[in-house]
Design an enzyme around this catalytic site. Structure first.
Site, short mmCIF file in Angstrom:
data_model
loop_
_atom_site.label_atom_id
_atom_site.label_comp_id
_atom_site.label_asym_id
_atom_site.label_seq_id
_atom_site.Cartn_x
_atom_site.Cartn_y
_atom_site.Cartn_z
N ARG A 163 38.96 33.22 49.88
CA ARG A 163 39.68 34.49 49.79
C ARG A 163 40.21 34.93 51.16
O ARG A 163 41.31 35.45 51.27
CB ARG A 163 38.79 35.58 49.21
N GLU A 196 32.03 31.42 45.18
CA GLU A 196 31.90 32.32 44.03
C GLU A 196 31.59 31.51 42.78
O GLU A 196 32.20 30.46 42.54
CB GLU A 196 33.19 33.12 43.81
N GLU A 200 44.15 35.44 38.58
CA GLU A 200 43.84 36.23 39.78
C GLU A 200 44.40 35.57 41.03
O GLU A 200 44.92 36.25 41.93
CB GLU A 200 42.32 36.41 39.90
N ASP A 232 54.19 39.09 39.10
CA ASP A 232 54.78 40.37 39.48
C ASP A 232 55.72 40.15 40.67
O ASP A 232 55.42 40.50 41.80
CB ASP A 232 53.68 41.38 39.82
N CYS A 251 39.87 35.39 30.98
CA CYS A 251 40.30 34.11 30.42
C CYS A 251 40.50 34.20 28.91
O CYS A 251 41.25 33.42 28.33
CB CYS A 251 39.31 33.01 30.75
#
Length: 762
Positions: free
Chosen positions: A409, A438, A449, A506, A730
């Site tokens: 990240r 993670e 994501e 987006d 999901c």
């Protein structure tokens, strides 16, 4: 059948004036004087008997029993499928006729003068409706639709005027509307006479070259409202076939005449054609229409005529109706992949496929074609990897079947770029994302994501790859120069992966960007070929830089002394990374003043510089990145607007539609918690509704098929009411504890959706 026989006998009782029947000698093409001829039924029967011996004659090619509203049943020879080369073969020129029948074509007949006005006709109809005496109106309809000559006599503004321009059809549109608007309210025998007259007109006209008066007749006949009834479809089909078989030059005239119809009439005709195609594909009753195997030319003819309306709509500014109104939703229920494969194998040849006319295919169909095409490519790519491993007797790792992206990240952008560059041979495999450190198996949610976070970073103004244009509220490519444009290629790859994996992004590019992306729609085989350089206009610049576009428009319309008042040259200035640089729009441009005579050239060169040349390398990298993933023939089916929809989905949220499509597990839609949920969500402002959608699905965009395609589900979890809602992106699920009050649900839901990034709260 009783109705058919009675109608047939009615036709046979009526003596018709038709052209002489063909004998064993070839006919002389042209329009001579009409000769007496037996009944229409006898005429068709004779044609059927002589179809093999007497040349083409008037065969209009149903290839099976023809049944019309008048009860006519006959069999004639089927003509070849409609296509450009076949049309040329069907068009006999005088040079191809045997010597003994060569003769000059007769002159076009003189059109008789008709003086009835729209007002007089409407008064006749009104008088007939009151008195019940329809003789005068009947005579008008009988005469008017008896032949193409009579159609022109009735509706042409000047009987023998030329009107040979695309700008003016010469047809009295007001009179045509009055005649057709009254037709359906006349007695049935008048309506049958009109249809019989149209049959006779079409039989006469299935030969020879076309004049502009013929085009006018077709233009009038296509507007007949009687074709809304399936009982008239046989006649309608033959009219469509004759129009579809016209030359490209004739189609050009019709396109420009059609665009001058009223918006109401234009829409009616488009909807009638769409309904005709739908009914032919899926008739309500099995015996409602002739067998489709015998009428295989119906749908190609109708679709080609519909393409004329689509062309008319496209050349109109603004369009008469939205391009989406040309979609035929019925085609979502056919085997469109078979149609796509036919198109791939045969292209735009005489083998019909709907893909030859992509305007009729909805975005849902096109998305499904791209997805299935992508899946096939994914399977092929995975199979190659698997076979390669097995052939080398290496241990098979199931990760070979996926494009595995592992990122941190904290270094999301650099890690993503490295992974995509390193694994560019695997781009057509199924995408699977892992965030280092993670827990969590990617079933779709982590992929969504990853896209969301990556797009957010790439398009941030601080990063410098794209500029946000405040006036147009869209992003555009930065023009800074570099030795390496790999990051732009990564953005293109990212967009391609989103389409390939059905993820909505987006992203706010202007529509012109998607037009560039389809220029050309498939990557040229020559690596040095120019790509992404679509012709740019002032309207395109308006999408990106509206203030500058307005200024250039004022320059073009300025009435004063352009050279002295504007003091411009063919040199422009652009800021790049804080440094202002100058560029010549043409050689020695800094020494060429802009004048009234050359200002159009200046504006065009300036627009091309801004939207193409100044960002060519950036966009070329972006183009190749996108097509490295989405290289598919299916892209040729898409309009720029449809590519935008596939990439971005729709930003328009309809939570009521989501409520209607929602599924439930552990709850029913009448449970208090569910009712509280929808009360709260429907009252949310747009920003919170977007956050809810992102919380539940991993994206705040609506897919192409609408909210129903999300398969949104509300599940019950048996935990204390002080817990926050949980989502499974999901599976597009949101799990709600059994909240007791609306206030409690709103509070917990707002906290959850406002802090939904990664696993747990941040």
């Amino acid at each position: 059948m009783d109705g058919e026989h009675s109608a047939l006998s009615g036709v046979e009782r009526e003596r018709e004036r038709l052209p002489p029947i063909y004998t064993s000698s070839p006919p002389v093409l042209g329009r001579g004087p009409k000769q007496p001829f037996p009944s229409l039924g006898t005429f068709i029967s004779t044609l059927s008997q002589r179809r093999d011996a007497g040349g083409r004659g008037f065969a209009i090619g149903i290839g099976g029993p023809l049944t019309g509203p008048l009860g006519i049943r006959h069999t004639v020879r089927e003509l070849p499928p409609i296509c450009s080369d076949v049309r040329q073969k069907q068009r006999l020129s005088i040079d191809t006729l045997p010597q003994e029948v060569k003769a000059p074509f007769p002159c076009d007949p003189v059109i008789p003068l008709r003086t009835k006005t729209t007002k007089e006709f409407q008064e006749d109809v009104e008088r007939a409706a009151q008195s019940g005496d329809w003789r005068e109106v009947r005579e008008f309809y009988l005469t008017t639709f008896d032949s193409f000559v009579e159609i022109n006599a009735a509706f042409k503004r000047e009987a023998n005027g030329l009107f040979n321009t695309i700008e003016d059809s010469g047809v009295n549109g007001k009179f045509v509307s009055a005649v057709y608007d009254s037709l359906l309210s006349t007695p049935q025998d008048i309506q049958k006479l009109v249809l019989k007259g149209i049959i006779n007109s079409l039989l006469r006209e299935w030969k020879g070259p076309r004049t502009k008066d013929d085009l006018r007749a077709y233009f009038v006949l296509i507007q007949n409202p009687q074709y809304s009834s399936t009982s008239t479809y046989v006649i309608f089909a033959h009219l469509l076939r004759q129009i579809a078989a016209l030359s490209e030059a004739d189609h050009h005239f019709l396109v420009h005449w059609l665009k001058r119809l009223s918006a109401r009439r234009f829409r009616q005709l488009v909807e009638r054609l769409l309904q005709f195609i739908s009914t032919r594909l899926f008739p309500a009753e099995p015996d409602e229409l002739p067998p489709s195997a015998k009428c295989s030319w119906w749908i190609p003819s109708a679709t080609k005529v519909l393409s004329l309306f689509n062309a008319a709509n496209s050349v109109s500014s603004p369009p008469i109706m939205p391009f989406t109104d040309f979609y035929n939703i019925t085609l979502e229920h056919i085997d469109f992949m078979e149609d796509y494969r036919t198109w791939q194998n045969y292209g735009n040849s005489n083998r019909f496929s709907f893909c030859q006319f992509p305007f009729i295919l909805s975005t849902v169909v096109k998305k499904a074609i791209i997805q299935k095409d992508s899946e096939q490519q994914m399977i092929s790519q995975a199979r190659l990897s698997l076979v390669s491993k097995v052939s080398r007797r290496q241990r098979v790792d199931m990760n070979l079947l996926f494009l595995n992206i592992k990122v941190r990240r904290a270094q999301l952008l650099s890690d993503s770029l490295d992974e995509l560059m390193r694994k560019r041979c695997d781009l057509k495999k199924k995408l699977r994302v892992t965030f280092v450190g993670e827990a969590g198996l990617d079933m779709g949610g982590l992929t969504k994501e990853w896209f969301l976070l990556l797009v957010r970073q790439i398009f941030h103004t601080d990063y410098g790859m794209f500029s946000f244009m405040k006036d147009s509220r869209c992003h555009w490519f930065s023009s800074w120069k570099s030795d390496n444009y790999s990051e732009f290629q990564m953005v293109g790859t990212l967009m391609g992966l989103a389409v390939y994996n059905s993820i909505a992004l987006d992203i706010h590019f202007p529509l012109y960007c998607y037009r560039k992306l389809l220029t050309p729609p498939t990557v040229p085989s020559d690596p040095n070929a120019f790509v992404g350089t679509a012709t740019a206009t002032l309207d395109d610049l308006q999408q990106v830089m509206p203030d500058l576009a307005h200024g250039l428009a004022e320059l073009l319309s300025y009435e004063g002394n352009v050279e002295e008042d504007f003091y411009l040259t063919f040199q422009v200035f652009q800021e790049e990374m804080g440094v202002v640089k100058s560029y010549n729009l043409k050689p020695a441009g800094d020494k060429i003043p802009v004048t009234k005579q050359n200002r159009k050239e200046y504006v065009q060169l300036y627009i091309d510089f801004l939207l193409n040349k100044s960002i060519y390398k950036q966009f070329a990298a972006f183009y190749h990145g996108f097509h490295s993933v989405c290289a598919s023939d299916a892209l040729m089916l898409l309009r720029p607007e449809e590519v935008e929809m596939l990439v971005c989905g729709s930003p328009e949220l309809d939570m009521s539609a989501l409520q209607k499509a929602a599924q439930y597990e552990g709850y029913s839609k009448m449970d208090a918690t569910v009712r509280f949920f929808w009360d709260v969500v429907l009252a949310f402002p747009l920003e919170l509704q977007k956050k809810l959608l992102h919380f539940a699905t991993g994206s705040d965009r609506v897919p192409v098929g609408g909210m129903a395609d999300l398969n949104f589900k509300i599940c019950k979890i048996d935990v204390p009411a002080d817990w926050l809602p949980v989502s499974h992106t999901c599976f597009n699920q949101i799990c709600l504890p059994p909240y007791r009050t609306r206030k409690e649900l709103k509070h917990k839901l707002t906290i959850a959706i406002s802090n939904a990034e990664g696993f747990g709260l941040e």
